[in-house]
Every structure is written in C-alpha cells, then in structure tokens.
Design a protein around this motif. Structure first.
Motif, PDB file in Angstrom:
ATOM      1  N   ALA A  63       0.809  -1.218   0.000  1.00 34.41           N
ATOM      2  CA  ALA A  63       0.000   0.000   0.000  1.00 34.41           C
ATOM      3  C   ALA A  63       0.844   1.271   0.000  1.00 34.41           C
ATOM      4  O   ALA A  63       0.483   2.254  -0.637  1.00 34.41           O
ATOM      5  N   ASP A  64       1.961   1.283   0.730  1.00 27.86           N
ATOM      6  CA  ASP A  64       2.811   2.476   0.854  1.00 27.86           C
ATOM      7  C   ASP A  64       4.256   2.005   0.906  1.00 27.86           C
ATOM      8  O   ASP A  64       4.773   1.667   1.969  1.00 27.86           O
ATOM      9  N   LEU A  65       4.901   1.975  -0.247  1.00 29.74           N
ATOM     10  CA  LEU A  65       6.243   1.407  -0.354  1.00 29.74           C
ATOM     11  C   LEU A  65       7.234   2.084   0.581  1.00 29.74           C
ATOM     12  O   LEU A  65       7.952   1.422   1.321  1.00 29.74           O
ATOM     13  N   HIS A  66       7.295   3.401   0.555  1.00 30.82           N
ATOM     14  CA  HIS A  66       8.306   4.095   1.347  1.00 30.82           C
ATOM     15  C   HIS A  66       8.115   3.860   2.845  1.00 30.82           C
ATOM     16  O   HIS A  66       9.091   3.652   3.575  1.00 30.82           O
ATOM     17  N   ALA A  67       6.880   3.861   3.322  1.00 33.23           N
ATOM     18  CA  ALA A  67       6.620   3.602   4.739  1.00 33.23           C
ATOM     19  C   ALA A  67       7.011   2.170   5.106  1.00 33.23           C
ATOM     20  O   ALA A  67       7.594   1.933   6.165  1.00 33.23           O
TER      21      ALA A  67
ATOM     22  N   LEU B 157      10.680  -1.797   7.590  1.00 35.22           N
ATOM     23  CA  LEU B 157      11.543  -2.976   7.469  1.00 35.22           C
ATOM     24  C   LEU B 157      12.977  -2.660   7.901  1.00 35.22           C
ATOM     25  O   LEU B 157      13.630  -3.460   8.575  1.00 35.22           O
ATOM     26  N   ARG B 158      13.450  -1.496   7.519  1.00 32.86           N
ATOM     27  CA  ARG B 158      14.800  -1.080   7.960  1.00 32.86           C
ATOM     28  C   ARG B 158      14.852  -0.990   9.485  1.00 32.86           C
ATOM     29  O   ARG B 158      15.796  -1.459  10.109  1.00 32.86           O
ATOM     30  N   ALA B 159      13.822  -0.378  10.071  1.00 32.17           N
ATOM     31  CA  ALA B 159      13.769  -0.222  11.534  1.00 32.17           C
ATOM     32  C   ALA B 159      13.722  -1.577  12.239  1.00 32.17           C
ATOM     33  O   ALA B 159      14.177  -1.707  13.375  1.00 32.17           O
TER      34      ALA B 159
ATOM     35  N   VAL C   4      17.184  -4.311   3.638  1.00 29.44           N
ATOM     36  CA  VAL C   4      16.468  -3.564   2.598  1.00 29.44           C
ATOM     37  C   VAL C   4      17.487  -2.993   1.618  1.00 29.44           C
ATOM     38  O   VAL C   4      18.478  -2.390   2.027  1.00 29.44           O
ATOM     39  N   GLN C   5      17.261  -3.194   0.340  1.00 24.48           N
ATOM     40  CA  GLN C   5      18.135  -2.647  -0.690  1.00 24.48           C
ATOM     41  C   GLN C   5      17.943  -1.131  -0.770  1.00 24.48           C
ATOM     42  O   GLN C   5      16.833  -0.631  -0.598  1.00 24.48           O
TER      43      GLN C   5
END
Length: 127
Positions: free
Chosen positions: A79-83, A88-90, A95-96
């Motif tokens: 739904a919201d790629l950047h979020a 996922l990073r957090a 994450v690439q």
C-alpha cells in the motif's frame, strides 16, 4: 499500517524464455503477451477495484534477482512502499537502497533470511 496487500507477480529464470512461453501458451493456455509474460486479472476488495498478477520468465543470465542466487523472485503488492521500507529497515531487515519509481509504480526490494530477493510493488494510483 497495511503491509502486503496481494501477490504482484512471480518471476523466475529460464534457459530459453521464448520457448518456455510457447510451451505454457500451447499446453496450459496462458495468453503470453509480446513483452513475454502473462497478466491475470482479478477483483480486489481491499481497496475495491481490479488487480492483476504477472507471470514472467526471465533469461537465465539475468541479474535482476541479484544479489540473490535463487532462480525466482516473488513480487508483493504493497500500500505504501516508502513507509514499509522504512519499517523494514527499523526492524533490522536487509532492505536494498535502490527504489525505482515509474509509470508502472514504485518498486523496492528486501532480502529474506535465506538470501531470496523479494520485490515490493506499490501500483500507480488508480491501479
């Protein structure tokens, strides 16, 4: 926050994608398009509307799945790629750094614990 909202596609390597497309078209009735894949249309109730799932063989020597050495890659609609990438990073995921944005939507990637590259796709608005 919504995360995965559906299956966006299944991608895999093939020694001869054109011949494999022909086999699937002939024997299983897949309607292979000129770009080399098949689109399956379906209804989506979250959000309401039509959706699609792709079936696409890639050339055996593609580097699109790198750094994974697996012969496949799963693409999930989000739904919201950047979020999601930030979350996922957090969470400590691999994450690439690269994010692609085009008329086809937004694409990002994460590597699962077994080294498989997973593509995350936010379709363009209205898709």
């Amino acid at each position: 926050m919504k995360r995965v909202t559906g299956l966006g596609g299944i991608f895999f390597k093939a020694k001869d994608p054109k011949a494999l497309n022909a086999w699937y078209q002939r024997h299983l009735g897949l309607n292979v398009s000129e770009w080399g894949g098949t689109t399956f249309q379906w209804a989506d109730d979250n959000p309401p509307g039509a959706g699609m799932t792709l079936w696409t063989p890639f050339k055996a020597d593609t580097d699109y799945f790198a750094p994974s050495t697996a012969p496949f890659m799963v693409n999930f609609r989000v739904a919201d790629l950047h979020a999601l990438l930030a979350a996922l990073r957090a969470e400590g995921c691999d994450v690439q750094d690269k994010v692609d944005e085009s008329e086809y939507g937004k694409f990002g990637w994460v590597i699962d614990p077994e080294g498989n590259k997973v593509e995350l796709w936010e379709p363009p608005a209205g898709s």
